[in-house]
Design an enzyme around this catalytic site. Structure first.
Site, PDB file in Angstrom:
ATOM      1  N   LEU A 145       0.805  -1.244   0.076  1.00  0.00           N
ATOM      2  CA  LEU A 145       0.016  -0.062  -0.025  1.00  0.00           C
ATOM      3  C   LEU A 145       0.967   1.281   0.055  1.00  0.00           C
ATOM      4  O   LEU A 145       2.080   1.231   0.401  1.00  0.00           O
ATOM      5  CB  LEU A 145      -0.872  -0.067   1.244  1.00  0.00           C
ATOM      6  CG  LEU A 145      -1.799  -1.074   1.351  1.00  0.00           C
ATOM      7  CD1 LEU A 145      -2.803  -0.879   2.727  1.00  0.00           C
ATOM      8  CD2 LEU A 145      -2.844  -1.082   0.269  1.00  0.00           C
ATOM      9  N   ASP A 146       0.364   2.102  -0.609  1.00  0.00           N
ATOM     10  CA  ASP A 146       1.303   3.613  -0.493  1.00  0.00           C
ATOM     11  C   ASP A 146       1.421   3.855   0.887  1.00  0.00           C
ATOM     12  O   ASP A 146       0.507   3.529   1.602  1.00  0.00           O
ATOM     13  CB  ASP A 146       0.497   4.536  -1.597  1.00  0.00           C
ATOM     14  CG  ASP A 146       0.556   4.066  -2.762  1.00  0.00           C
ATOM     15  OD1 ASP A 146       1.242   3.455  -3.307  1.00  0.00           O
ATOM     16  OD2 ASP A 146      -0.324   4.745  -3.754  1.00  0.00           O
ATOM     17  N   LYS A 147       2.248   4.852   1.209  1.00  0.00           N
ATOM     18  CA  LYS A 147       2.420   5.121   2.585  1.00  0.00           C
ATOM     19  C   LYS A 147       1.238   5.978   3.101  1.00  0.00           C
ATOM     20  O   LYS A 147       1.057   5.750   4.172  1.00  0.00           O
ATOM     21  CB  LYS A 147       3.544   6.479   2.509  1.00  0.00           C
ATOM     22  CG  LYS A 147       3.923   6.992   3.760  1.00  0.00           C
ATOM     23  CD  LYS A 147       4.902   8.069   3.760  1.00  0.00           C
ATOM     24  CE  LYS A 147       5.246   8.990   4.934  1.00  0.00           C
ATOM     25  NZ  LYS A 147       6.032  10.017   4.884  1.00  0.00           N
TER      26      LYS A 147
END
Length: 314
Positions: A145-147
């Site tokens: 998942l993106d940050k």
């Protein structure tokens, strides 16, 4: 672009040159396609890691329409990732897998500029043992998942579980559903976005929709609530490209609220990053064969935004 993981030696990327990119130097073209610096790409070329069929290419080679280039990326140098006592929101755990609810703002695995405080650091402290397929830097990580995307993730504790889960994601038998808050009022209640996605030539940290030369990306969406200037949307991934939902919603003209890359406009809400949450995950347990489904509750920041929207406070 095709991505293949070799468990023992290196990662292989294959790039097919689009007509619009023909004539570019190999080092410049591939640096953009892979999202690396030109100097790093020149190093790979100098080491003979880029080829067209059996021909090894040089940095100044001019790429041609339709040819397939193969890039052999060496395993990252060993990096001692330290376990850290960071609290984890664990939804489910057994001897094969652990399902966690990742908070917004947490990086998934160590990378330049983020060697501590990551989900991997926390997992190593909690689990002790994780699958080793993705190297010491990304142990156990099956998908990312993106940050600044919150929500549910599954982590493999051993290689057998990792292989099974990766195959389920690849074959689309594992299902992932996201909740997003977007700008605007979508014209249809539901639909499908099917495009190709590649790195943005002007900003290698961004992805963009392209007519050719990218990777197929398919997202199903459904409008759950409408508030005129904003909408709450459920997105179902059929593929898992980098920034896929963020790129597809921006492409439709309804970018995610708070997205610093694809909609860097101020919003009347308190949120640090894009309003995107990985809400549901369904997969087959790699050992028992049982079909499992888990849900991660909305983070407080997104819940507050939806409450304000329902009360007309925007």
């Amino acid at each position: 672009m095709e991505f293949i993981t070799d468990r023992n030696t290196e990662e292989i990327e294959k790039v097919v040159v689009a007509e619009a990119d023909a004539g570019q130097r190999a080092d410049i073209y591939l640096a953009v396609q892979l999202g690396v610096s030109r100097s790093n790409m020149q190093k790979l070329l100098d080491e003979g890691r880029v080829s067209r069929g059996t021909k090894v290419l040089k940095a100044n080679y001019k790429v041609r329409t339709g040819e397939e280039l193969t890039i052999a990326i060496p395993e990252p140098e060993s990096l001692e990732v330290q376990p850290e006592d960071i609290p984890l929101d664990i939804i489910f755990e057994d001897k094969d897998v652990v399902v966690v609810n990742k908070p917004r703002g947490m990086v998934v695995h160590p990378a330049p500029g983020n060697y501590t405080g990551t989900l991997v650091n926390a997992l190593l402290y909690h689990c002790k043992n994780l699958s080793g397929i993705n190297s010491v830097i990304r142990p156990g990580i099956v998908h990312r998942l993106d940050k600044d995307t919150s929500g549910i993730m599954i982590v493999a504790k051993n290689d057998a579980a990792h292989i099974s889960l990766s195959e389920q994601i690849q074959s689309k038998s594992a299902h992932r559903s996201y909740l997003a808050i977007v700008r605007g009022n979508l014209k249809t209640d539901s639909g499908t976005v099917a495009t190709q996605i590649a790195r943005d030539k002007n900003d290698r940290k961004k992805m963009t929709v392209v007519k050719e030369g990218g990777r197929d990306a398919v997202t199903d969406y459904e409008v759950l609530e409408r508030f005129g200037r904003f909408s709450v949307v459920r997105c179902q991934l059929r593929t898992g490209r980098t920034h896929q939902i963020r790129v597809h919603m921006e492409y439709l003209g309804y970018p995610l609220v708070g997205d610093p890359k694809y909609s860097p406009l101020k919003v009347p809400f308190a949120i640090n990053g894009q309003a995107l949450h990985s809400q549901e995950l369904e997969f087959t347990h790699p050992r028992t064969g049982e079909r499992l489904r888990f849900e991660a509750p909305l983070p407080e920041d997104m819940q507050k935004i939806i409450t304000r929207l329902r009360n007309g406070q925007f």
